[in-house]
Write an enzyme that holds these catalytic residues in place. Structure first.
Site, PDB file in Angstrom:
ATOM      1  N   CYS A  77      -1.622  -1.483   3.554  1.00  0.00           N
ATOM      2  CA  CYS A  77      -1.537  -2.872   3.095  1.00  0.00           C
ATOM      3  C   CYS A  77      -2.367  -3.811   3.989  1.00  0.00           C
ATOM      4  O   CYS A  77      -3.587  -3.800   3.898  1.00  0.00           O
ATOM      5  CB  CYS A  77      -0.072  -3.272   2.981  1.00  0.00           C
ATOM      6  SG  CYS A  77       0.161  -4.643   1.841  1.00  0.00           S
ATOM      7  N   HIS A 168       3.440   0.629   0.609  1.00  0.00           N
ATOM      8  CA  HIS A 168       4.151   0.871   1.879  1.00  0.00           C
ATOM      9  C   HIS A 168       5.043   2.118   1.836  1.00  0.00           C
ATOM     10  O   HIS A 168       6.258   1.994   1.629  1.00  0.00           O
ATOM     11  CB  HIS A 168       5.086  -0.312   2.165  1.00  0.00           C
ATOM     12  CG  HIS A 168       4.403  -1.565   2.593  1.00  0.00           C
ATOM     13  ND1 HIS A 168       4.266  -1.920   3.917  1.00  0.00           N
ATOM     14  CD2 HIS A 168       3.840  -2.560   1.873  1.00  0.00           C
ATOM     15  CE1 HIS A 168       3.636  -3.087   4.001  1.00  0.00           C
ATOM     16  NE2 HIS A 168       3.375  -3.498   2.773  1.00  0.00           N
ATOM     17  N   GLU A 170       6.261   3.721   4.253  1.00  0.00           N
ATOM     18  CA  GLU A 170       7.257   3.682   5.347  1.00  0.00           C
ATOM     19  C   GLU A 170       8.527   2.949   4.923  1.00  0.00           C
ATOM     20  O   GLU A 170       9.529   2.998   5.626  1.00  0.00           O
ATOM     21  CB  GLU A 170       6.641   3.051   6.605  1.00  0.00           C
ATOM     22  CG  GLU A 170       6.563   1.536   6.633  1.00  0.00           C
ATOM     23  CD  GLU A 170       5.465   0.946   5.738  1.00  0.00           C
ATOM     24  OE1 GLU A 170       4.786   1.712   5.033  1.00  0.00           O
ATOM     25  OE2 GLU A 170       5.311  -0.299   5.749  1.00  0.00           O
TER      26      GLU A 170
HETATM   27  N1  GLN Z   1      -0.503 -10.290   2.315  1.00  0.00           N
HETATM   28  C1  GLN Z   1      -0.774  -9.607   3.551  1.00  0.00           C
HETATM   29  C2  GLN Z   1      -2.186  -9.909   4.040  1.00  0.00           C
HETATM   30  O1  GLN Z   1      -2.993 -10.345   3.282  1.00  0.00           O
HETATM   31  C3  GLN Z   1      -0.581  -8.107   3.397  1.00  0.00           C
HETATM   32  C4  GLN Z   1       0.842  -7.819   2.989  1.00  0.00           C
HETATM   33  C5  GLN Z   1       1.406  -6.543   3.521  1.00  0.00           C
HETATM   34  O2  GLN Z   1       0.906  -5.924   4.442  1.00  0.00           O
HETATM   35  N2  GLN Z   1       2.529  -6.171   2.946  1.00  0.00           N
HETATM   36  O3  GLN Z   1      -2.481  -9.718   5.189  1.00  0.00           O
END
Ligand code: GLN
Length: 195
Positions: A77, A168, A170
């Site tokens: 992410c 995610h 995890e």
């Molecule tokens: N919205 C976050 C970003 O742009 C990422 C979100 C996440 O890691 N769950 O950095």
């Protein structure tokens, strides 16, 4: 095997617990010295702007880039954003993975969702992909293998020893993506000698 988790901000504790449950001792990375001797590194989800700021203050940008040029790195992410070569509307961070990402392109926090993903290379059926303000991969280069799609966009990608997921693992009880990454860290093709 020694696997590091970038522990500046975000969901590093959850990755730590997952690795421990797989019998791997996690090493929390907060300084350039913390990268020494690691067989692989997880860059967790969280908030990429905060992470890049903190990494900058800790002198981690160059060491992270260098590490990723010879060792396996998994960006989750926000960590995926830190890996990307192109980030819409901002400068890239490590620039290691040949893809373009749009931050927060799936909507706001309340638009978070779980999608059943078919991930190539993972045994055992669908993987529950948890998307939280996820980045959307809008383009992936020819050397990038898309392992899973969600809503028409790549959700899991691999470029040699680099792995990226917009979701995610995890935050689930399913450890298959972590096993996949550990395999990558232990495999000869991930080692610098064979590059
Ligand atoms: N919205 C976050 C970003 O742009 C990422 C979100 C996440 O890691 N769950 O950095």
């Amino acid at each position: 095997m020694r696997i590091g988790i970038l522990a500046l901000q975000g969901a590093f504790a959850e990755h730590s617990a997952m690795l421990s449950s797989l019998g791997v001792r996690p090493c929390l990375v907060r300084t350039p010295q913390g990268l020494a001797g690691l067989d692989g590194l997880i860059m967790p989800g969280g908030e990429s702007t905060s992470m890049r700021r903190l990494a900058g203050h800790s002198g981690l940008l160059e060491p992270l880039r260098e590490f990723g040029m010879s060792r396996p790195v998994w960006g989750v992410c926000a960590g995926l954003i830190l890996l990307a070569a192109r980030v819409e509307g901002e400068e890239p961070f490590t620039g290691l993975m040949d893809m373009t990402v749009a931050r927060n392109a799936y909507g706001r926090q309340r638009d978070s969702f779980v999608a059943e993903l078919q991930v190539s290379g993972l045994p055992g059926g669908f993987f529950a992909g948890v998307f939280i303000r996820a980045p959307r991969v809008v383009e992936a280069g020819p050397g990038v293998e898309v392992l899973a799609h969600s809503g028409g966009a790549p959700a899991a990608l691999r470029q040699g020893r680099l792995l990226a997921t917009a979701f995610h693992p995890e935050l689930t009880k399913d450890d298959r993506m972590h096993r996949y990454f550990l395999n990558l860290c232990g495999s000869r093709e991930a080692l610098p000698e064979s590059l």
